[in-house]
Scaffold this motif. Sequence first.
Motif, PDB file in Angstrom:
ATOM      1  N   ASN A 126      13.738  20.075   8.118  1.00  0.00           N
ATOM      2  CA  ASN A 126      15.089  20.721   7.568  1.00  0.00           C
ATOM      3  C   ASN A 126      14.729  20.968   5.977  1.00  0.00           C
ATOM      4  O   ASN A 126      14.214  20.201   5.377  1.00  0.00           O
ATOM      5  CB  ASN A 126      16.404  19.865   7.487  1.00  0.00           C
ATOM      6  N   CYS A 129      20.451  12.474   6.269  1.00  0.00           N
ATOM      7  CA  CYS A 129      19.628  13.208   5.120  1.00  0.00           C
ATOM      8  C   CYS A 129      18.538  12.464   5.157  1.00  0.00           C
ATOM      9  O   CYS A 129      18.443  11.859   3.938  1.00  0.00           O
ATOM     10  CB  CYS A 129      20.596  13.188   4.024  1.00  0.00           C
ATOM     11  N   TYR A 176      15.447  32.117   6.289  1.00  0.00           N
ATOM     12  CA  TYR A 176      16.236  31.318   5.590  1.00  0.00           C
ATOM     13  C   TYR A 176      17.583  31.834   5.473  1.00  0.00           C
ATOM     14  O   TYR A 176      18.184  32.832   5.792  1.00  0.00           O
ATOM     15  CB  TYR A 176      15.752  31.460   4.142  1.00  0.00           C
ATOM     16  N   CYS A 184      13.899  15.910  10.928  1.00  0.00           N
ATOM     17  CA  CYS A 184      14.421  16.569  12.164  1.00  0.00           C
ATOM     18  C   CYS A 184      14.457  16.034  13.471  1.00  0.00           C
ATOM     19  O   CYS A 184      13.201  15.424  13.708  1.00  0.00           O
ATOM     20  CB  CYS A 184      13.916  18.063  12.188  1.00  0.00           C
ATOM     21  N   CYS A 194      22.877  14.371  12.626  1.00  0.00           N
ATOM     22  CA  CYS A 194      22.075  15.414  12.863  1.00  0.00           C
ATOM     23  C   CYS A 194      21.894  16.388  11.384  1.00  0.00           C
ATOM     24  O   CYS A 194      22.582  16.219  10.479  1.00  0.00           O
ATOM     25  CB  CYS A 194      23.127  16.595  13.550  1.00  0.00           C
ATOM     26  N   GLY A 195      20.823  16.845  11.367  1.00  0.00           N
ATOM     27  CA  GLY A 195      20.375  17.834  10.113  1.00  0.00           C
ATOM     28  C   GLY A 195      21.185  18.920   9.733  1.00  0.00           C
ATOM     29  O   GLY A 195      20.848  19.395   8.790  1.00  0.00           O
ATOM     30  N   VAL A 196      22.187  19.448  10.745  1.00  0.00           N
ATOM     31  CA  VAL A 196      22.930  20.274  10.059  1.00  0.00           C
ATOM     32  C   VAL A 196      24.130  19.850   9.263  1.00  0.00           C
ATOM     33  O   VAL A 196      24.628  20.322   8.404  1.00  0.00           O
ATOM     34  CB  VAL A 196      23.616  20.777  11.599  1.00  0.00           C
ATOM     35  N   GLN A 201      23.711  21.075   5.754  1.00  0.00           N
ATOM     36  CA  GLN A 201      24.027  22.274   5.438  1.00  0.00           C
ATOM     37  C   GLN A 201      25.639  22.462   5.315  1.00  0.00           C
ATOM     38  O   GLN A 201      26.353  23.306   4.592  1.00  0.00           O
ATOM     39  CB  GLN A 201      23.870  23.267   6.667  1.00  0.00           C
ATOM     40  N   THR A 207      18.732  27.151   2.493  1.00  0.00           N
ATOM     41  CA  THR A 207      18.318  26.346   3.458  1.00  0.00           C
ATOM     42  C   THR A 207      17.472  27.009   4.398  1.00  0.00           C
ATOM     43  O   THR A 207      17.351  28.358   4.579  1.00  0.00           O
ATOM     44  CB  THR A 207      19.257  25.709   4.332  1.00  0.00           C
ATOM     45  N   HIS A 208      16.633  26.412   5.279  1.00  0.00           N
ATOM     46  CA  HIS A 208      16.122  27.211   6.668  1.00  0.00           C
ATOM     47  C   HIS A 208      17.173  27.437   7.328  1.00  0.00           C
ATOM     48  O   HIS A 208      18.557  27.014   7.390  1.00  0.00           O
ATOM     49  CB  HIS A 208      15.303  26.194   7.412  1.00  0.00           C
ATOM     50  N   PRO A 246      19.073  27.572  11.048  1.00  0.00           N
ATOM     51  CA  PRO A 246      19.120  26.573  11.878  1.00  0.00           C
ATOM     52  C   PRO A 246      18.163  26.958  13.240  1.00  0.00           C
ATOM     53  O   PRO A 246      18.166  27.940  13.685  1.00  0.00           O
ATOM     54  CB  PRO A 246      20.635  26.595  12.586  1.00  0.00           C
ATOM     55  N   MET A 278      12.574  26.021  11.707  1.00  0.00           N
ATOM     56  CA  MET A 278      12.246  24.894  10.885  1.00  0.00           C
ATOM     57  C   MET A 278      10.921  25.173   9.985  1.00  0.00           C
ATOM     58  O   MET A 278      10.208  26.064  10.196  1.00  0.00           O
ATOM     59  CB  MET A 278      11.985  23.798  11.749  1.00  0.00           C
TER      60      MET A 278
END
Lengths: 267, 267
Positions: free
Chosen positions: B40, B63, B92, B122, B230-232, B235, B248-249, B251, B254
Amino acid sequence: MSASSSLNAQSTPTAVRQAARDGLLKGPTSGLASGYVQVNLVILPESEAAGFLRFCQANPKPCPLLAVSEPGARTCHALANDLDIARDVPAYRIYRDGTATDTVADVADYWRDDLVTFALGCSFTFEHALIQSGLRVRHIDQGRNVPMYQTSVALTPAGGFSGNLVVSMRPFNAADVIRAIQITTRYPQVHGAPVHLGNPGLIGISELHAPDYGDPVSVQDDEIPVFWACGVTPQQVLIDSGVSFAITHSPGHMLVTDIPDRDLALF
Amino acid sequence: MSASSSLNAQSTPTAVRQAARDGLLKGPTSGLASGYVQVNLVILPESEAAGFLRFCQANPKPCPLLAVSEPGARTCHALANDLDIARDVPAYRIYRDGTATDTVADVADYWRDDLVTFALGCSFTFEHALIQSGLRVRHIDQGRNVPMYQTSVALTPAGGFSGNLVVSMRPFNAADVIRAIQITTRYPQVHGAPVHLGNPGLIGISELHAPDYGDPVSVQDDEIPVFWACGVTPQQVLIDSGVSFAITHSPGHMLVTDIPDRDLALF
């Protein structure tokens, strides 16, 4: 004050064994010589021993082997230097033809030159690790024996022995379930990680509040019951397999070894 | 056949990044360059970066920081040798004043000399480890995105950032829950062990079949839902914190690094 009543968590393993040997300690060993490994004992004639060794090898979660003695030996240096296997446990059980017939304070009179002793890991070691990590263990908080249950999970038959798994249960909230799995994973020689969690019916347990051995404990709404393979399993297997002669420790009356609990941690 | 459609699990990380850089790969990176860590990305002005770094340090489960770039740098040797951070991700997202305003194929035109890039672990890495260990991961078997949920679990506020934890969910039977906890414990840099299991309501999830992000998956009667950080989450935190500018990337799209998954295993 008797020698028994002066024993406590700070007692040395040697002092606990000596008190048992002298007939001064007749009760359970829970809480004594804290930080040292206590073991389940199974003592069998050499004619049965090779089969039982194969059975333990095939079922390491309920039967984690820490040591096996030479035939006839009442010592076992892997466990302790000054050990007398026939006298250093507070209470023993005698089995004949698949029935537990007697509970006795020592087995010197029953000893035979062909007896082989199996020392199997006990959950006291991982409970100590759980408590050291800040978890609360319900049956200890409630001053009870751990609840234990017969299950529908068949063990792997080997060496003429067979039976079903017996489990112990400890309830935790979800975060502590995760911690308890991590912590007990580090101790494969004392049953290791749990074998089940959640719905008891999936392993043939119909009533959580009516254990087959030990005492019931409370389980809160936000808690999940977690089940570990239990050292009572081999005792039940001796009965189910109808073994002609065997000796075990009496439940809760363990052999206290000189092995520090920390020595059994994988990492 | 396009360069994108010829990418697969056997592709090198360099080939995947080059296809993204060339505009040939615009889709998700799941399943590409198998065995290499995907990350992420959170890209922030230097004025916000120190605060975000403190936030990540205070909330390592959602994180987990793998690398932080020097301000303005589009390279990061900890991740890959030939990296162009502004072009090597297939898609992105641009955020302005706490709103995701655009999804773009590269951010060269948005680049600034004060931007700092955060690479966060991730779950793809631990899913790979679960599958390698013989577990079945439901959303992968069902060809869906993992179901993700906003929770009532407040993160630790730090550096001007705050918000609630977002979790992903994977259902397993009890034996596999235990294995999944053991396996993911080995990977703390990709969210590590679960944060919850069992009753979703205890972390503020009212309906398991209506995830806030991703797709629903089936959960069988003998299965337990297991929830990972979760890596969300970061965001959502950028949005909840109303950050003035961030990249950010997108979703699922990656950054594929040169780091082998195995390098992130603790033991």
